[in-house]
Design an enzyme around this catalytic site. Structure first.
Site, PDB file in Angstrom:
ATOM      1  N   TYR A  40      -8.506 -11.766 -17.873  1.00 15.02           N
ATOM      2  CA  TYR A  40      -8.554 -10.536 -17.087  1.00 15.02           C
ATOM      3  C   TYR A  40      -7.786  -9.374 -17.707  1.00 15.02           C
ATOM      4  O   TYR A  40      -7.769  -8.286 -17.133  1.00 15.02           O
ATOM      5  CB  TYR A  40      -8.022 -10.795 -15.679  1.00 15.02           C
ATOM      6  CG  TYR A  40      -8.692 -11.959 -14.992  1.00 15.02           C
ATOM      7  CD1 TYR A  40     -10.077 -11.986 -14.819  1.00 15.02           C
ATOM      8  CD2 TYR A  40      -7.957 -13.055 -14.543  1.00 15.02           C
ATOM      9  CE1 TYR A  40     -10.706 -13.059 -14.216  1.00 15.02           C
ATOM     10  CE2 TYR A  40      -8.574 -14.128 -13.919  1.00 15.02           C
ATOM     11  CZ  TYR A  40      -9.944 -14.129 -13.766  1.00 15.02           C
ATOM     12  OH  TYR A  40     -10.564 -15.198 -13.164  1.00 15.02           O
ATOM     13  N   SER A 114      -5.522 -19.791 -10.581  1.00 19.41           N
ATOM     14  CA  SER A 114      -6.963 -19.633 -10.650  1.00 19.41           C
ATOM     15  C   SER A 114      -7.446 -19.985 -12.058  1.00 19.41           C
ATOM     16  O   SER A 114      -7.164 -21.066 -12.559  1.00 19.41           O
ATOM     17  CB  SER A 114      -7.352 -18.214 -10.228  1.00 19.41           C
ATOM     18  OG  SER A 114      -8.723 -18.127  -9.948  1.00 19.41           O
ATOM     19  N   TYR A 115      -8.163 -19.068 -12.737  1.00 18.78           N
ATOM     20  CA  TYR A 115      -8.614 -19.381 -14.098  1.00 18.78           C
ATOM     21  C   TYR A 115      -7.416 -19.664 -15.004  1.00 18.78           C
ATOM     22  O   TYR A 115      -7.489 -20.482 -15.928  1.00 18.78           O
ATOM     23  CB  TYR A 115      -9.436 -18.230 -14.669  1.00 18.78           C
ATOM     24  CG  TYR A 115     -10.302 -18.634 -15.844  1.00 18.78           C
ATOM     25  CD1 TYR A 115     -11.649 -18.962 -15.658  1.00 18.78           C
ATOM     26  CD2 TYR A 115      -9.784 -18.713 -17.123  1.00 18.78           C
ATOM     27  CE1 TYR A 115     -12.440 -19.354 -16.732  1.00 18.78           C
ATOM     28  CE2 TYR A 115     -10.560 -19.092 -18.202  1.00 18.78           C
ATOM     29  CZ  TYR A 115     -11.896 -19.418 -17.998  1.00 18.78           C
ATOM     30  OH  TYR A 115     -12.669 -19.818 -19.057  1.00 18.78           O
ATOM     31  N   TRP A 163     -17.300 -12.661  -8.946  1.00 17.52           N
ATOM     32  CA  TRP A 163     -16.594 -12.975 -10.182  1.00 17.52           C
ATOM     33  C   TRP A 163     -17.447 -12.651 -11.410  1.00 17.52           C
ATOM     34  O   TRP A 163     -16.964 -12.090 -12.392  1.00 17.52           O
ATOM     35  CB  TRP A 163     -16.178 -14.440 -10.193  1.00 17.52           C
ATOM     36  CG  TRP A 163     -15.221 -14.788 -11.290  1.00 17.52           C
ATOM     37  CD1 TRP A 163     -13.862 -14.632 -11.282  1.00 17.52           C
ATOM     38  CD2 TRP A 163     -15.546 -15.350 -12.577  1.00 17.52           C
ATOM     39  NE1 TRP A 163     -13.323 -15.066 -12.469  1.00 17.52           N
ATOM     40  CE2 TRP A 163     -14.338 -15.514 -13.283  1.00 17.52           C
ATOM     41  CE3 TRP A 163     -16.736 -15.734 -13.186  1.00 17.52           C
ATOM     42  CZ2 TRP A 163     -14.289 -16.046 -14.574  1.00 17.52           C
ATOM     43  CZ3 TRP A 163     -16.689 -16.260 -14.471  1.00 17.52           C
ATOM     44  CH2 TRP A 163     -15.476 -16.410 -15.153  1.00 17.52           C
ATOM     45  N   ASP A 255      -6.809 -21.318   0.642  1.00 19.54           N
ATOM     46  CA  ASP A 255      -7.276 -21.016  -0.703  1.00 19.54           C
ATOM     47  C   ASP A 255      -8.586 -21.743  -0.983  1.00 19.54           C
ATOM     48  O   ASP A 255      -8.783 -22.881  -0.542  1.00 19.54           O
ATOM     49  CB  ASP A 255      -6.226 -21.433  -1.738  1.00 19.54           C
ATOM     50  CG  ASP A 255      -6.732 -21.232  -3.152  1.00 19.54           C
ATOM     51  OD1 ASP A 255      -7.104 -20.095  -3.476  1.00 19.54           O
ATOM     52  OD2 ASP A 255      -6.787 -22.211  -3.906  1.00 19.54           O
ATOM     53  N   HIS A 290      -6.496 -16.908  -1.594  1.00 19.91           N
ATOM     54  CA  HIS A 290      -6.591 -16.720  -3.039  1.00 19.91           C
ATOM     55  C   HIS A 290      -6.173 -15.320  -3.474  1.00 19.91           C
ATOM     56  O   HIS A 290      -6.255 -14.993  -4.654  1.00 19.91           O
ATOM     57  CB  HIS A 290      -8.024 -17.005  -3.504  1.00 19.91           C
ATOM     58  CG  HIS A 290      -8.125 -17.416  -4.938  1.00 19.91           C
ATOM     59  ND1 HIS A 290      -7.658 -18.620  -5.407  1.00 19.91           N
ATOM     60  CD2 HIS A 290      -8.635 -16.767  -6.029  1.00 19.91           C
ATOM     61  CE1 HIS A 290      -7.882 -18.717  -6.704  1.00 19.91           C
ATOM     62  NE2 HIS A 290      -8.462 -17.597  -7.110  1.00 19.91           N
TER      63      HIS A 290
END
Length: 583
Positions: A40, A114-115, A163, A255, A290
């Site tokens: 990101y 997350s990622y 996303w 989440d 999240h």
């Protein structure tokens, strides 16, 4: 410790691609290093911040070096980005590069959510020397079951569209800067990022113009709705045996990864490759979604001043965890329980030694009624006594009129779309069945995995069934706690499809993930059952066909039945904790 800050350090990968990293390194001497890998943008994440990530200043003051790297093919790193495809090798190569630097003491930890958590597990399964600990938050080791599809086989529609719009827009911007003519695509994708909800209404899903036109991995995800070999190649559960590092697993009850966070913790406790890795697993679950705030404050429910990740000291827990495993300070985690959960209802943090809790009493709450359980004003009842009379409930599921998503484990894209949300409006629909206990005279704690066993039949060859656990307050407010969905073609497993015979009764199980909540005196326990949760999940067209390629003209209504009685014991299975000292 004083640090130097180097921008855009080129880190070579085994195939010659160079990845860009920002590095905080000690002016003098050597230090343990912490690595963050993300797609990101390494240059902006510190300005955005996330409450589940430790404070940068706290890590530097604790004497750690820091490496923040753009994943392959994103922002300032070379190569092509394809989700999950290069993260294993790139993570391994980056750790090896760090341990070879003159400022490194040879030990590396990783953190992020997350990622940023997925890439930690990808790196950990390589067994790369030098990696000593990871702290993955709100993440998954099975990319099918979370995030892109659900544990019940439905597409996580709102997440997938949003996303991919974000990632494609970043990719188009990168290509434009490189001189490629992507201006029109970038404009369309930029509009989609600003208003991602409009993408959810486009049918067929696989042909959403702004995403399908960009192609790449979108086409692959749409082409593999089952948990087949495509997704098996990305799943890390079988490779936990190669993990030799402890993990600080962090999640939130609301989440979208909560099921995977808990399953990963328990699986690593059993399957990790060393006793140190197995025994070093830790778990923290708060009343969070999240989103970046992680403060436990929502429009319809606030969990109190200590619910926030910052106030409960999450940064400090990161430092203690890394001090233990990177610096070898065997006292760093003294007094810190292996499991820390926030118990909603009484709104308190509580230390535990295991998950699931060893004193769990699995209790069946049977669904029963006189055939009029539609809406919260119906006669659906939850009872611990097995029903003596047979019956069934009927409702019409029309995919053109889906039940709207209201809270739950979703991305916080719009107010009321994620977290705890009052269910009174949704529960007033005639295609929602509600089964509730009488008003409770004593507090009832539910902490652990939740599931719904249903006996169902349908006029369709395939349909969905949804379930939602709800805490009904004395004033009528109804707050969701956890939920799940099952696409009936996957009732025998996610790897293969089996259609139903219309009118035949089948027993199915809906995984509702987990929660921790004390239902206080004066409250009621309720489960809501329906067949859609849109746009959190895609709509089942009820045809038995490839849903992602079907439009509104293919959709057919389904008459769905929930059977109950002595021969069809439809039941909510709750993990009851009997601790009389609870409020």
């Amino acid at each position: 410790m004083q640090h130097l800050y180097d921008i855009d350090v080129r880190v070579p990968m085994r195939d010659g691609v160079a990845l860009a990293a920002n590095v905080w390194r000690p002016v003098e001497g050597k230090a343990p290093a912490l690595l963050v890998r993300l797609p990101y943008g390494k240059d902006v994440i510190w300005g955005v911040g996330h409450a589940l990530m430790p404070d940068l200043q706290a890590l530097l003051e604790a004497g750690y070096a820091l490496v923040v790297q753009d994943c392959r093919g994103t922002h300032r790193s070379e190569g092509e980005f394809v989700p999950h495809m290069a993260d294993r090798n790139d993570g391994e190569d980056t750790v090896a590069w760090i341990t070879d630097q003159p400022w490194s003491d040879g030990t590396v930890g990783m953190y992020g959510g997350s990622y940023l958590g997925m890439v930690q597990w990808e790196t950990a399964v390589t067994g790369v020397p030098g990696l000593k600990a990871i702290a993955p938050a709100v993440t998954s080791i099975d990319n099918y079951e979370a995030p892109w599809y659900s544990a019940g086989g439905a597409l996580s529609l709102s997440l997938v569209t949003m996303w991919n719009a974000i990632m494609y827009a970043a990719d188009a911007q990168r290509s434009l800067a490189a001189g490629e003519d992507t201006a029109s695509q970038l404009q369309q994708l930029g509009q989609a990022v600003l208003s991602p909800e409009v993408l959810n209404d486009v049918l067929p899903t696989a042909e959403v113009p702004v995403l399908a036109a960009y192609g790449k991995w979108w086409d692959d995800w749409m082409a593999h709705p089952s948990h087949d070999g495509y997704w098996d190649a990305m799943e890390l559960t079988p490779e936990l045996k190669n993990v030799t590092v402890p993990a600080l697993n962090i999640g939130g009850w609301y989440d979208l990864y909560i099921g995977q966070t808990l399953r990963t913790y328990t699986a690593a406790r059993r399957q990790a490759g060393t006793a140190q890795a197995r025994e070093g697993q830790r778990l923290i679950i708060g009343p969070w979604d999240h989103g970046p705030a992680a403060d436990g404050v929502y429009r319809d429910r606030s969990f109190g001043p200590l619910a926030g990740a910052r106030l409960m000291g999450l940064s400090g827990l990161h430092v203690k965890f890394f001090d233990r495993w990177l610096r070898g300070d065997t006292t760093a985690l003294d007094g810190v329980a292996p499991v820390k959960i926030f118990v909603m209802g009484i709104d308190q943090w509580r230390d535990e030694q295991e998950w699931p809790l060893p004193d769990t009493r699995w209790t069946d709450f049977h669904l029963t009624s006189t055939g009029r359980a539609n809406t919260a004003d119906g006669d659906g009842v939850l009872t611990t006594e097995a029903p003596t009379g047979a019956g069934h409930e009927t409702y019409l599921y029309d995919p053109r009129r889906p039940v709207p998503s209201a809270g739950g484990a979703s991305m916080p894209t719009t107010p009321g779309f994620c977290g705890p949300v009052d269910q009174r409006t949704v529960a007033g629909r005639d295609d929602v069945l509600c089964f509730a206990t009488p008003v409770l005279e004593e507090a009832v704690e539910v902490t652990g995995p939740v599931s719904l066993q249903l006996f169902v039949s349908s006029s369709a060859v395939d349909t969905d069934f949804t379930a939602k656990l709800v805490d009904v307050f004395p004033d009528g407010k109804a707050i969701n706690l956890c939920d799940g969905i099952l696409r009936t073609r996957y009732r025998g497993g996610l790897a293969s499809e089996e259609l139903m015979e219309p009118g035949t009764v089948y027993e199915i199980t809906i995984d509702m993930t987990a929660t921790s909540n004390v239902f206080l005196p004066g409250h009621r326990i309720r489960v809501d059952v329906s067949s859609s949760n849109f746009p959190r999940y895609d709509r089942n067209t009820n045809t038995g066909g490839v849903i992602a390629h079907e439009g509104e003209e293919q959709m057919i209504p389904a008459i769905n039945h929930i059977h109950h009685g002595p021969n069809h014991l439809s039941r909510l299975v709750l993990p009851i904790i009997d601790r009389k000292d609870q409020a």
